[in-house]
Design a protein around this motif. Structure first.
Motif, PDB file in Angstrom:
ATOM      1  N   ALA A  64     -52.306 -10.882  -8.292  1.00  0.00           N
ATOM      2  CA  ALA A  64     -52.569 -12.291  -7.985  1.00  0.00           C
ATOM      3  C   ALA A  64     -53.713 -12.425  -6.993  1.00  0.00           C
ATOM      4  CB  ALA A  64     -51.305 -12.938  -7.413  1.00  0.00           C
ATOM      5  N   THR A  65     -53.739 -11.529  -6.008  1.00  0.00           N
ATOM      6  CA  THR A  65     -54.768 -11.596  -4.973  1.00  0.00           C
ATOM      7  C   THR A  65     -56.143 -11.214  -5.518  1.00  0.00           C
ATOM      8  OG1 THR A  65     -53.165 -11.093  -3.243  1.00  0.00           O
ATOM      9  CG2 THR A  65     -55.470 -10.691  -2.716  1.00  0.00           C
ATOM     10  N   HIS A 181     -51.722 -15.051  -0.342  1.00  0.00           N
ATOM     11  CA  HIS A 181     -53.162 -15.056  -0.619  1.00  0.00           C
ATOM     12  C   HIS A 181     -53.951 -15.377   0.649  1.00  0.00           C
ATOM     13  CE1 HIS A 181     -56.867 -15.559  -2.897  1.00  0.00           C
ATOM     14  NE2 HIS A 181     -57.057 -16.691  -2.252  1.00  0.00           N
ATOM     15  N   GLN A 182     -53.508 -16.390   1.394  1.00  0.00           N
ATOM     16  CA  GLN A 182     -54.208 -16.764   2.618  1.00  0.00           C
ATOM     17  C   GLN A 182     -54.142 -15.647   3.650  1.00  0.00           C
ATOM     18  OE1 GLN A 182     -52.916 -20.504   4.233  1.00  0.00           O
ATOM     19  NE2 GLN A 182     -54.375 -20.481   5.928  1.00  0.00           N
ATOM     20  N   ALA A 183     -52.962 -15.038   3.800  1.00  0.00           N
ATOM     21  CA  ALA A 183     -52.801 -13.961   4.778  1.00  0.00           C
ATOM     22  C   ALA A 183     -53.666 -12.757   4.420  1.00  0.00           C
ATOM     23  CB  ALA A 183     -51.335 -13.551   4.860  1.00  0.00           C
ATOM     24  N   THR A 184     -53.713 -12.436   3.120  1.00  0.00           N
ATOM     25  CA  THR A 184     -54.513 -11.293   2.689  1.00  0.00           C
ATOM     26  C   THR A 184     -55.982 -11.513   3.004  1.00  0.00           C
ATOM     27  OG1 THR A 184     -52.939 -10.896   0.896  1.00  0.00           O
ATOM     28  CG2 THR A 184     -55.069  -9.805   0.738  1.00  0.00           C
ATOM     29  N   GLY A 185     -56.470 -12.720   2.771  1.00  0.00           N
ATOM     30  CA  GLY A 185     -57.847 -13.024   3.100  1.00  0.00           C
ATOM     31  C   GLY A 185     -58.138 -12.888   4.589  1.00  0.00           C
ATOM     32  N   MET A 186     -57.187 -13.301   5.431  1.00  0.00           N
ATOM     33  CA  MET A 186     -57.369 -13.175   6.871  1.00  0.00           C
ATOM     34  C   MET A 186     -57.395 -11.710   7.302  1.00  0.00           C
ATOM     35  SD  MET A 186     -54.926 -16.329   8.140  1.00  0.00           S
ATOM     36  CE  MET A 186     -55.180 -16.022   9.899  1.00  0.00           C
ATOM     37  N   GLY A 194     -61.108  -4.227   2.172  1.00  0.00           N
ATOM     38  CA  GLY A 194     -61.130  -5.022   0.951  1.00  0.00           C
ATOM     39  C   GLY A 194     -59.793  -5.684   0.690  1.00  0.00           C
ATOM     40  N   LEU A 195     -59.742  -6.526  -0.361  1.00  0.00           N
ATOM     41  CA  LEU A 195     -58.518  -7.258  -0.665  1.00  0.00           C
ATOM     42  C   LEU A 195     -57.363  -6.332  -1.016  1.00  0.00           C
ATOM     43  CD1 LEU A 195     -59.850 -10.270  -2.765  1.00  0.00           C
ATOM     44  CD2 LEU A 195     -58.734 -10.391  -0.532  1.00  0.00           C
ATOM     45  N   ALA A 198     -56.075  -4.747   2.091  1.00  0.00           N
ATOM     46  CA  ALA A 198     -55.407  -5.753   2.918  1.00  0.00           C
ATOM     47  C   ALA A 198     -54.001  -6.033   2.399  1.00  0.00           C
ATOM     48  CB  ALA A 198     -56.231  -7.042   2.939  1.00  0.00           C
ATOM     49  N   MET A 199     -53.848  -6.105   1.071  1.00  0.00           N
ATOM     50  CA  MET A 199     -52.525  -6.330   0.501  1.00  0.00           C
ATOM     51  C   MET A 199     -51.586  -5.172   0.811  1.00  0.00           C
ATOM     52  SD  MET A 199     -50.186  -7.887  -1.128  1.00  0.00           S
ATOM     53  CE  MET A 199     -51.084  -9.349  -1.644  1.00  0.00           C
ATOM     54  N   LEU A 200     -52.088  -3.942   0.731  1.00  0.00           N
ATOM     55  CA  LEU A 200     -51.257  -2.775   1.028  1.00  0.00           C
ATOM     56  C   LEU A 200     -50.858  -2.746   2.498  1.00  0.00           C
ATOM     57  CD1 LEU A 200     -53.039  -0.014  -1.102  1.00  0.00           C
ATOM     58  CD2 LEU A 200     -50.935  -1.251  -1.618  1.00  0.00           C
ATOM     59  N   LEU A 201     -51.761  -3.149   3.381  1.00  0.00           N
ATOM     60  CA  LEU A 201     -51.423  -3.228   4.807  1.00  0.00           C
ATOM     61  C   LEU A 201     -50.315  -4.251   5.045  1.00  0.00           C
ATOM     62  CD1 LEU A 201     -54.935  -3.128   6.561  1.00  0.00           C
ATOM     63  CD2 LEU A 201     -53.157  -1.372   6.662  1.00  0.00           C
TER      64      LEU A 201
END
Length: 235
Positions: A64-65, A181-186, A194-195, A198-201
């Motif tokens: 999704a991200t 989605h918003q948190a991943t971008g931040m 990268g995205l 960031a999602m894995l973190l």
């Protein structure tokens, strides 16, 4: 008919938690590592309705991200996407998703669109930690579970009172998608990654703190949690 049997086994008299029960039953019936059920809206991936385990949940949110991956293609094209060896052929098609999936231990993905005519509802996604295709009986079983999932989504939405856009379980998926989605971008800005990273973190923090991904995402959006670069990623 196999679809009727699946529905009879999981529905009973209780409608709460039907998507979760279907994914658990699917993971038992077919030799896969995890199963996810995603909602599709007019603008694309609408959010993860449920997933059987951590890696499956990560993969759903990651697609999704990034806006790429087997479930995104299955929904867009209206056909199953059967990716039996991500390491061999996935990178050319979904570079960001494939790298993160392999890092998370996912070796194969099988995504099935849930739709009625031209109306797209979601996808049922199967994940394996080993390469190899679904054999003919396994594929038939997966298709039956996809049809059952379609029936369940229609059943849930059919019971929604007038004026309420989505069933609570489906609305939660949309809310989760927006916050994550918003948190991943931040996090991409904070940690300089990268995205996919960031999602894995985000998922790793949720797992280690024994909290839901949505709760952690809300903390990031509220600026109560930061992921600075070259740090331990704690507050």
């Amino acid at each position: 008919m196999r679809v009727r049997q699946i529905l009879a086994d999981i529905m009973g008299t209780e409608t709460a938690g039907l998507p979760e029960r279907l994914c658990r039953a699917c993971a038992v019936a077919i030799p896969v590592s995890g199963v996810g059920l995603a909602l599709v809206t007019a603008t694309g991936h609408g959010g993860t309705i449920t997933a059987t385990d951590g890696p499956a949940a990560v993969m759903e949110d990651l697609q999704a991200t990034l806006g790429e991956g087997p479930c995104v293609d299955a929904s867009h094209d209206g056909h199953p996407v059967l990716q039996s060896d991500l390491a061999a052929t996935g990178a050319a098609r979904w570079p960001g998703f494939t790298a993160a999936a392999l890092q998370a231990g996912i070796a194969a993905v099988f995504a099935f669109p849930l739709q009625v005519g031209a109306i797209r509802l979601g996808t049922l996604d199967l994940y394996r930690d080993a390469t190899g295709p679904l054999d003919r009986p396994q594929l038939a079983e997966a298709l039956a579970f996809a049809e059952a999932a379609t029936t369940i989504l229609l059943h849930l939405q059919d019971g929604v009172p007038s004026g309420q856009p989505l069933h609570p379980e489906l609305a939660e998926a949309v809310e989760s998608r927006r916050e994550v989605h918003q948190a991943t971008g931040m996090i991409t800005v904070q940690a300089g990654v990268g995205l996919a990273e960031a999602m894995l973190l985000l998922q790793a923090y949720a797992y280690s703190s024994e909290r839901s991904l949505l709760d952690v995402a809300k903390d990031v959006v509220a600026r109560q949690l930061r992921f600075p670069p070259e740090d331990d990623h704690h507050e």
